[in-house]
Design a protein around this motif. Structure first.
Motif, PDB file in Angstrom:
ATOM      1  N   VAL A 138      31.102  65.047  -1.175  1.00 30.17           N
ATOM      2  CA  VAL A 138      32.431  65.663  -1.898  1.00 30.17           C
ATOM      3  C   VAL A 138      33.254  66.197  -0.648  1.00 30.17           C
ATOM      4  CG1 VAL A 138      33.965  66.788  -3.462  1.00 30.17           C
ATOM      5  CG2 VAL A 138      32.020  65.539  -4.310  1.00 30.17           C
ATOM      6  N   HIS A 139      32.647  67.335  -0.246  1.00 32.42           N
ATOM      7  CA  HIS A 139      33.005  68.125   0.918  1.00 32.42           C
ATOM      8  C   HIS A 139      33.586  67.038   2.257  1.00 32.42           C
ATOM      9  CE1 HIS A 139      33.697  71.153   3.716  1.00 32.42           C
ATOM     10  NE2 HIS A 139      32.987  70.827   4.529  1.00 32.42           N
ATOM     11  N   LEU A 140      32.401  66.118   2.670  1.00 31.95           N
ATOM     12  CA  LEU A 140      32.823  65.367   3.794  1.00 31.95           C
ATOM     13  C   LEU A 140      34.122  64.357   3.250  1.00 31.95           C
ATOM     14  CD1 LEU A 140      29.311  64.447   5.006  1.00 31.95           C
ATOM     15  CD2 LEU A 140      30.981  66.178   5.710  1.00 31.95           C
ATOM     16  N   TYR A 141      33.998  64.080   1.949  1.00 27.04           N
ATOM     17  CA  TYR A 141      35.007  63.118   1.625  1.00 27.04           C
ATOM     18  C   TYR A 141      36.408  63.781   1.676  1.00 27.04           C
ATOM     19  CZ  TYR A 141      38.459  60.839  -1.365  1.00 27.04           C
ATOM     20  OH  TYR A 141      39.514  60.134  -1.919  1.00 27.04           O
ATOM     21  N   LEU A 142      36.599  64.993   1.272  1.00 26.23           N
ATOM     22  CA  LEU A 142      37.695  65.772   1.333  1.00 26.23           C
ATOM     23  C   LEU A 142      38.077  66.264   2.936  1.00 26.23           C
ATOM     24  CD1 LEU A 142      37.417  68.578  -1.666  1.00 26.23           C
ATOM     25  CD2 LEU A 142      38.745  66.126  -1.745  1.00 26.23           C
ATOM     26  N   ARG A 143      37.228  66.434   3.562  1.00 23.64           N
ATOM     27  CA  ARG A 143      37.591  66.444   5.000  1.00 23.64           C
ATOM     28  C   ARG A 143      38.161  65.499   5.576  1.00 23.64           C
ATOM     29  NH1 ARG A 143      33.105  69.004   8.701  1.00 23.64           N
ATOM     30  NH2 ARG A 143      33.143  66.863   9.374  1.00 23.64           N
ATOM     31  N   SER A 144      37.866  64.166   5.157  1.00 19.62           N
ATOM     32  CA  SER A 144      38.261  62.900   5.773  1.00 19.62           C
ATOM     33  C   SER A 144      39.899  62.719   5.720  1.00 19.62           C
ATOM     34  CB  SER A 144      37.614  61.636   5.199  1.00 19.62           C
ATOM     35  OG  SER A 144      38.149  61.490   3.834  1.00 19.62           O
ATOM     36  N   THR A 145      40.299  61.749   6.408  1.00 21.74           N
ATOM     37  CA  THR A 145      41.763  61.450   6.343  1.00 21.74           C
ATOM     38  C   THR A 145      42.235  61.149   5.019  1.00 21.74           C
ATOM     39  OG1 THR A 145      41.373  60.727   8.408  1.00 21.74           O
ATOM     40  CG2 THR A 145      43.709  60.336   7.599  1.00 21.74           C
ATOM     41  N   LEU A 146      41.433  60.214   4.462  1.00 24.15           N
ATOM     42  CA  LEU A 146      41.668  59.624   2.980  1.00 24.15           C
ATOM     43  C   LEU A 146      41.798  60.807   1.737  1.00 24.15           C
ATOM     44  CD1 LEU A 146      42.014  56.882   1.653  1.00 24.15           C
ATOM     45  CD2 LEU A 146      39.791  57.073   0.843  1.00 24.15           C
ATOM     46  N   GLY A 147      40.768  61.622   2.076  1.00 27.94           N
ATOM     47  CA  GLY A 147      40.832  62.915   1.236  1.00 27.94           C
ATOM     48  C   GLY A 147      41.840  63.814   1.385  1.00 27.94           C
ATOM     49  N   ASN A 148      42.444  64.005   2.360  1.00 32.22           N
ATOM     50  CA  ASN A 148      43.454  64.726   2.809  1.00 32.22           C
ATOM     51  C   ASN A 148      44.809  64.313   2.415  1.00 32.22           C
ATOM     52  OD1 ASN A 148      42.755  67.348   3.807  1.00 32.22           O
ATOM     53  ND2 ASN A 148      42.181  66.307   5.730  1.00 32.22           N
ATOM     54  N   MET A 149      44.776  63.181   2.350  1.00 34.80           N
ATOM     55  CA  MET A 149      45.968  62.186   2.134  1.00 34.80           C
ATOM     56  C   MET A 149      46.557  62.430   0.643  1.00 34.80           C
ATOM     57  SD  MET A 149      46.476  58.214   2.445  1.00 34.80           S
ATOM     58  CE  MET A 149      45.794  57.971   0.897  1.00 34.80           C
ATOM     59  N   THR A 150      45.582  62.892  -0.325  1.00 35.71           N
ATOM     60  CA  THR A 150      46.024  63.071  -1.483  1.00 35.71           C
ATOM     61  C   THR A 150      46.833  64.338  -1.716  1.00 35.71           C
ATOM     62  OG1 THR A 150      43.807  63.900  -1.892  1.00 35.71           O
ATOM     63  CG2 THR A 150      44.272  61.615  -2.706  1.00 35.71           C
ATOM     64  N   THR A 151      46.631  65.200  -0.779  1.00 37.03           N
ATOM     65  CA  THR A 151      47.359  66.693  -1.027  1.00 37.03           C
ATOM     66  C   THR A 151      49.008  66.004  -0.889  1.00 37.03           C
ATOM     67  OG1 THR A 151      45.623  67.541   0.294  1.00 37.03           O
ATOM     68  CG2 THR A 151      47.530  68.788  -0.385  1.00 37.03           C
ATOM     69  N   ALA A 152      49.173  65.072  -0.051  1.00 40.85           N
ATOM     70  CA  ALA A 152      50.525  64.432   0.028  1.00 40.85           C
ATOM     71  C   ALA A 152      50.846  63.762  -1.165  1.00 40.85           C
ATOM     72  CB  ALA A 152      50.521  63.414   1.130  1.00 40.85           C
ATOM     73  N   VAL A 153      50.076  63.252  -1.967  1.00 41.56           N
ATOM     74  CA  VAL A 153      50.612  62.815  -3.225  1.00 41.56           C
ATOM     75  C   VAL A 153      50.978  63.906  -4.061  1.00 41.56           C
ATOM     76  CG1 VAL A 153      49.784  61.662  -5.230  1.00 41.56           C
ATOM     77  CG2 VAL A 153      48.774  61.188  -3.258  1.00 41.56           C
ATOM     78  N   ARG A 154      50.430  65.094  -4.088  1.00 41.16           N
ATOM     79  CA  ARG A 154      51.107  66.219  -4.910  1.00 41.16           C
ATOM     80  C   ARG A 154      52.439  66.768  -4.238  1.00 41.16           C
ATOM     81  NH1 ARG A 154      47.599  71.395  -5.116  1.00 41.16           N
ATOM     82  NH2 ARG A 154      47.997  71.412  -2.935  1.00 41.16           N
ATOM     83  N   GLU A 155      52.587  66.836  -3.047  1.00 44.66           N
ATOM     84  CA  GLU A 155      53.810  67.392  -2.352  1.00 44.66           C
ATOM     85  C   GLU A 155      54.884  66.490  -2.510  1.00 44.66           C
ATOM     86  OE1 GLU A 155      53.841  70.091  -1.173  1.00 44.66           O
ATOM     87  OE2 GLU A 155      51.750  70.608  -1.337  1.00 44.66           O
ATOM     88  N   ASN A 156      54.654  65.075  -2.221  1.00 44.79           N
ATOM     89  CA  ASN A 156      55.741  64.124  -2.507  1.00 44.79           C
ATOM     90  C   ASN A 156      55.363  62.910  -2.324  1.00 44.79           C
ATOM     91  OD1 ASN A 156      58.159  62.425  -2.546  1.00 44.79           O
ATOM     92  ND2 ASN A 156      59.182  64.170  -1.731  1.00 44.79           N
ATOM     93  N   GLU A 157      55.161  62.189  -3.548  1.00 50.47           N
ATOM     94  CA  GLU A 157      54.203  60.707  -3.378  1.00 50.47           C
ATOM     95  C   GLU A 157      55.305  59.575  -2.984  1.00 50.47           C
ATOM     96  OE1 GLU A 157      52.762  59.906  -7.236  1.00 50.47           O
ATOM     97  OE2 GLU A 157      52.289  58.041  -6.575  1.00 50.47           O
ATOM     98  N   ILE A 158      56.533  59.883  -3.027  1.00 52.52           N
ATOM     99  CA  ILE A 158      57.366  58.733  -2.612  1.00 52.52           C
ATOM    100  C   ILE A 158      57.589  58.659  -1.219  1.00 52.52           C
ATOM    101  CG2 ILE A 158      59.804  58.053  -2.627  1.00 52.52           C
ATOM    102  CD1 ILE A 158      60.125  58.947  -5.443  1.00 52.52           C
ATOM    103  N   ARG A 159      57.857  59.773  -0.600  1.00 54.49           N
ATOM    104  CA  ARG A 159      57.693  59.875   0.928  1.00 54.49           C
ATOM    105  C   ARG A 159      56.303  59.206   1.433  1.00 54.49           C
ATOM    106  NH1 ARG A 159      59.707  65.866   2.162  1.00 54.49           N
ATOM    107  NH2 ARG A 159      61.782  65.609   1.124  1.00 54.49           N
ATOM    108  N   LEU A 160      55.074  59.492   0.783  1.00 55.23           N
ATOM    109  CA  LEU A 160      53.858  59.117   0.948  1.00 55.23           C
ATOM    110  C   LEU A 160      53.875  57.592   1.005  1.00 55.23           C
ATOM    111  CD1 LEU A 160      50.736  59.894   1.475  1.00 55.23           C
ATOM    112  CD2 LEU A 160      50.365  59.247  -0.713  1.00 55.23           C
ATOM    113  N   GLY A 161      54.542  57.022   0.111  1.00 54.24           N
ATOM    114  CA  GLY A 161      54.620  55.499  -0.120  1.00 54.24           C
ATOM    115  C   GLY A 161      55.410  54.992   1.330  1.00 54.24           C
ATOM    116  N   TYR A 162      56.656  55.842   1.643  1.00 51.84           N
ATOM    117  CA  TYR A 162      57.093  55.218   2.950  1.00 51.84           C
ATOM    118  C   TYR A 162      56.404  55.322   4.167  1.00 51.84           C
ATOM    119  CZ  TYR A 162      61.371  55.552   0.211  1.00 51.84           C
ATOM    120  OH  TYR A 162      62.595  55.459  -0.668  1.00 51.84           O
ATOM    121  N   LEU A 163      55.321  56.076   4.125  1.00 49.79           N
ATOM    122  CA  LEU A 163      54.457  56.339   5.407  1.00 49.79           C
ATOM    123  C   LEU A 163      53.407  55.147   5.042  1.00 49.79           C
ATOM    124  CD1 LEU A 163      53.609  59.899   5.446  1.00 49.79           C
ATOM    125  CD2 LEU A 163      55.202  58.668   7.016  1.00 49.79           C
TER     126      LEU A 163
END
Lengths: 300, 327, 437
Positions: free
Chosen positions: B176-201
């Motif tokens: 789980v730690h390795l997953y959270l460190r990965s790009t995919l893992g980090n991306m989800t913090t963006a879901v919390r911050e602003n999902e729609i902007r994430l969609g534009y990315l």
């Protein structure tokens, strides 16, 4: 199906539905205005039942007019609404409004755990029985079956509560302010509305309604530890089905669940346990915002 | 960041060694609490993963119970008691359930997400309490656990289970730690911050949530499987009812989301507080639990782990950026 | 790590050390742990009376004031050190708590458990921990039939739930056969206890009076639901006059309040296997003429053994109410423990016995509990059988309390399966081997 049975199912369903509505309406009000799920609602129901039962037992010892019992229940609920509103809203929630909504739910869960034991400390574990009001109103024959008028009066009470809330929200000055706060809390504040005061009043109103649900049930049940836990899940389900914070939604949702449940009990009792969750899951899948809540635009 | 610099990995491994050594020192009842903490900690870890995208579930007892019942039913109806096989099945079935429900749940956010989870857990509760084939409310008792060809009895079995659970949990936490460190893992913090902007990315927020949800389901199933092996019994009231889900959220809040180690420490603290309250205040232990939770929310809103973070930043060693939580 | 967080960590470590050290038990007492519901829905009608019963008997044992044959001080000469704790929260908590009590606090005997879920969860753990465990209430027959087939440390001092429901069927057949020709219907809580109770009663009825038919569909409302309006409508509409209900506690009280308001109890005849406790509590408000069972609580009223008379009068003195059946069950477990310790000491030449010797003394034993004689006849000498009494509960104006009338006592061998036969199979197979006279 024979029409007599249909009529009985309808009446049973309305009675159970009005029980659900009375249990859930306080939660709905708070949820609608303050956008928070209040788990202490279960404790308020229990406090309402305990205080009403205690007062009713005392009341029936003195020789006052029997119908005063209804005033006793109402006063118990009013008292609790004000006291709890002050303690929980002022003492706890006010400090948490800036937090994540989940944290607030959890804080009310914690407060609920505490209140459950406070109940035990105040009233002990002995059950309280005050069934006198149940016999006060007599009974009515419907489709060949006797129904006690006290249960039927729950339907009336629910209708009155729903109408008063609807009127208050849509036709009064306070209601207009409330709607403004519901629509946009920050904007309302900027316009000079005292949001803090509105939150406090809303929480008191919700608490009063929760306690009233308990108080009005007190004569029909054995008031004892654990009754609060049972109503939380029911109330949550009704709020989800009706749409978060929608009072007409809670009303219609309660009736739907009540009638569906009555149908199950009469025709296929094995399904009784699932009715409410099945309806809840179906509503969430088909119309996730609930039956009556407007869909919200997503903000960028 | 290289493996060698990753303090969390080092910490986890140190913890593994310490727990294995503790096995020789601590009394049985405490080892039992430790194993249970690993189980509950795993579920809370699943909640932490979800929390990375701002979601929380009030129904994760669904997966906990699903994993636990898979193990229980395998023992009862198939006579399968092998720890590797039963845990694997518990994890996989819970994961499959999460995958299936995920298609629906990934569309929801906030309190709807939390409550929809609760609704599903209550449906499972109803089914379990109703059906005598599934043990009804009395539940199902397990036969003694075996480990491939190794079939220890009594106290030896408890030791084996503890060592087994510690090693597996270590593996799970590292993954789980390795997953959270990965790009995919980090991306989800963006879901919390602003999902729609994430969609534009060009990322799909829903898919990210779905992945997280399946992971949290797998972890829930894992925790349930470990718990049922530790307890030797599974019943709906202590594995699936909604206050059980509340306990997991409790542990998650107690721990804070700072690090994958935190949920395990939080779970242990939870068990110890509960044990102590139960012993000393038998009539009002709920009050103690609720009071503790309130105190944590009011005074340590980021959980116990924030103590460690605070300590670290004062000592000048900045915490890992990927694991910093916004307040 | 900064100074302040170091202090915090040290405080945590210290707290941990205290917790770990809190174990050591004193050697000169018999430490008895009693799990019972102190909180939640099980507390008022079961948990708290049970606790009262235990505390009363333990006090008497420590003072040596229990009537003969239990009038010596302590258990095998040692005073009893009582630890009462909460049974709320399901199997997982109970298993953890049992480990804590045995391994951390060095408990010698566990006597208690109300919910059959708790019993099912801890059964194998008690054997693993090798702690003498006397189950007090929990009904399920599965304990010795399925969960622990070779018991050593686990005992139960009362009938399992099958006995009570078979007794109910016998009573109905003997007293009401003519009155309930339309058959019977069930309303039971939707969990293991309610499901088992209905199954046993229904099967026993089919064996004893095949001409009486059950209704097509039975009611199983959710446990602790508290709202029975719809179910009451169904019962009122049903043509069956006899209603079987294993309701208890707050659910039964709510059901009675709501049913009474609609005249339910005037139209139906109820069989309430655990109604005695509620009859005791409701007194005048308990609907007259409904069946309930003993030989505990109310049904022990006429039993004139010195032990029973002592218990009833002391309990009334201490708690201002007559003892209900959970008070009996829990107190009986303590009495059984005392019997086992004292007998084992005698066999051991007057020296304090080992746990193995205590177990030997209890296996297959026959001895007096407060209001009955038990035989440890089933489950390889670990499951008790007692007789079962049934009758009508009714308010007695002259006495100012509820009394039972028309009591029939069924022998233990009549309502329980013979050794080695699974209770459910026994009832299904027509209760072969029952000796009822």
């Amino acid at each position: 199906m024979d029409p007599e049975l249909l009529l009985i199912i309808l009446v049973d369903g309305l009675v159970y539905g009005s029980y659900l509505f009375m249990v859930a309406v306080g939660l709905t009000v708070i949820c609608g205005v303050q956008k928070l799920l209040n788990v202490t609602h279960g404790a308020l129901y229990a406090f309402g039942a305990y205080l009403a039962a205690t007062l009713l037992i005392l009341y029936f010892r003195v020789d006052w007019p029997e119908y005063g019992a209804f005033a006793v229940m109402l006063l118990a609920a009013l008292f609790l609404g004000v006291v709890f509103g002050l303690i929980i809203e002022r003492g706890l929630l006010r400090h948490l409004y800036h937090e994540d909504e989940h944290i607030i739910v959890l804080a009310t869960f914690a407060a609920f755990l505490v209140l459950e034991d406070v109940l035990l400390l105040i009233w002990g574990t002995d059950p309280y029985l005050a069934p006198e009001p149940l016999g006060l109103l007599g009974s009515t024959e419907i489709a060949g079956l006797p129904f006690d008028n006290y249960s039927l009066s729950m339907v009336l009470l629910s209708a009155v509560v729903a109408s008063v809330l609807w009127y208050g929200l849509n036709r009064t000055q306070f209601g207009k302010l409330l709607l403004a706060v519901i629509y946009d809390r920050e904007l309302a504040q900027a316009m000079g509305i005292n949001v803090n005061r509105i939150f406090l009043l809303t929480f008191m109103l919700g608490s009063f309604l929760g306690a009233l649900g308990g108080a009005y049930q007190a004569p029909a049940i054995s008031v004892q530890p654990g009754i609060g836990v049972e109503v939380i899940v029911l109330a949550f389900a009704v709020v989800v089905i009706g749409g978060m914070g929608s009072i007409p939604g809670a009303l219609i949702g309660s009736v739907i669940v009540g009638v569906a449940r009555a149908f199950a009990v009469h025709q296929e009792p094995a399904l009784e346990l699932f009715v409410i969750y099945l309806i809840m899951a179906t509503v969430l899948i088909v119309r996730p915002q609930g039956l009556f809540a407007p869909a919200k635009p997503r903000t960028i | 960041m290289s493996w060698r610099q990753d303090k969390t990995l080092w910490g986890l491994t140190l913890g593994l060694a310490a727990l294995l050594l503790l096995n020789f020192v601590v009394p049985d009842w405490f080892r039992n609490i430790l194993t249970l903490s690993l189980a509950r900690g795993s579920v809370a870890l699943g909640l932490l993963v979800l929390w990375r995208c701002g979601l929380i579930s009030f129904g994760h007892a669904l997966y906990f119970g699903f994993g636990a019942y898979t193990v229980g039913l395998m023992s009862r109806y198939l006579g399968i008691t092998d720890a590797f096989l039963t845990i694997a099945c518990g994890v996989v079935t819970a994961g499959l359930l999460a995958y299936g429900l995920g298609f629906l749940l990934r569309q929801y956010r906030g309190i709807f997400f939390a409550l929809l989870n609760m609704a599903f857990s209550m449906i499972l509760y109803g089914v379990l309490a109703k059906l005598e084939e599934l043990g009804s409310t009395d539940g199902i008792s397990l036969e003694a656990t075996t480990y491939l060809w190794y079939a220890p009895l009594g106290a030896e079995n408890k030791t084996a289970l503890f060592v087994f659970a510690v090693i597996l949990t270590w593996g799970v936490a590292v993954l789980v730690h390795l997953y959270l460190r990965s790009t995919l893992g980090n991306m989800t913090t963006a879901v919390r911050e602003n999902e729609i902007r994430l969609g534009y990315l060009g990322y799909s927020g829903e898919r990210a949530v779905h992945a997280k949800y399946v992971i949290s389901g797998l972890l829930g199933g894992f925790g349930g499987a470990i718990a049922v092996l530790t307890i030797g019994h599974v019943d709906p009231d202590s594995m699936v009812y909604w206050p059980v889900s509340g306990d997991f959220v409790f542990i998650a809040i107690l721990s804070g989301t700072g690090n994958v180690v935190a949920p395990f420490i939080g779970a242990l603290m939870y068990e110890l507080i509960r044990t102590y309250a139960f012993d000393q205040f038998p009539g009002i232990w709920q009050l103690i639990m609720g009071g503790t939770l309130l105190a944590i929310i009011m005074f340590l809103p980021n959980g116990l782990w924030s103590l460690v973070d605070r300590g670290r930043s004062r000592a000048g060693a900045g915490a890992l950026p990927a694991e910093r939580e916004e307040g | 790590m900064s100074a302040s967080s170091r202090t915090r960590f040290m405080a945590l470590t210290a707290a941990l050390a205290v917790l770990l050290a809190a174990g050591a038990a004193s050697a000169q007492t018999v430490k008895v742990a009693v799990p019972t519901f102190l909180t939640g829905g099980g507390a008022p009608t079961y948990g708290v009376p049970a606790k009262n019963g235990v505390e009363l008997v333990v006090r008497a044992i420590n003072e040596g004031t229990l009537p003969a044959p239990y009038n010596s001080v302590g258990m095998a000469g040692r005073k009893v050190d009582l630890v009462v704790y909460d049974e709320t929260g399901g199997g997982t908590k109970q298993v953890t708590e049992l480990r804590n009590k045995v391994q951390k606090e060095g408990v010698d005997v566990v006597a208690g458990y109300i919910s059959s879920g708790s019993c099912a969860a801890i059964a194998r753990v008690a054997e693993e921990l090798q702690v003498l465990t006397l189950l007090s209430v929990c009904g399920t027959p599965r304990i010795f039939e399925e969960l622990v087939k070779e018991p050593k440390y686990l005992f139960r001092i009362i009938n399992h739930s099958t006995g009570g429901n078979v007794g109910a069927a016998h009573y109905v057949v003997r007293k009401l056969r003519g009155e309930v020709k339309d058959g019977y219907i069930g309303i039971n809580q939707n969990y293991a206890w309610g499901q088992d109770a209905w199954r046993d009663f229904n099967l026993a009825m089919q064996t004893l009076a095949p001409e009486l038919k059950p209704a097509n569909k039975q009611q199983f409302p959710k446990l602790f639901s508290g709202q029975y309006g719809t179910e009451i409508s169904v019962l009122l509409r049903a043509k069956q006059k006899l209603v079987h209900s294993s309701f208890w506690g707050g659910d039964l009280e709510a059901f009675i309040a709501q049913g009474s308001a609609r005249g339910l109890f005037k139209r139906k005849r109820f069989v309430l296997p655990v109604g005695e406790i509620t009859a005791n509590r409701l007194g005048k408000k308990f609907p007259p003429g409904q069946l309930a069972r003993g030989p505990y609580g109310l049904y022990a009223e006429g039993i004139d053994t010195p032990l029973n008379k002592w218990f009833r009068s002391e309990f009334r003195k201490a708690y201002k109410q007559p003892p209900s059946s959970p008070a009996y069950h829990y107190a009986d477990s303590i009495v059984a423990a005392k019997y086992a310790y004292d007998t084992a000491m005698k066999a051991n030449g007057g020296k304090f016995p080992s746990t193995d010797q205590v177990i030997k003394a209890l296996e297959h034993a026959t001895f007096d509990i407060l209001a009955a004689k038990v035989k440890m006849a089933l489950g390889k000498g670990h499951q008790a059988v007692t007789s079962d009494r049934w009758g009508y509960a009714e308010w007695d104006d002259a006495k100012g309390e509820i009394v039972v009338k028309d009591v029939v006592e069924f022998k233990a061998e009549c309502v329980n399966p013979p050794e080695g036969v699974n209770a459910a199979d026994w009832v299904k197979g027509g209760m072969k081997g029952a000796k009822c006279d």
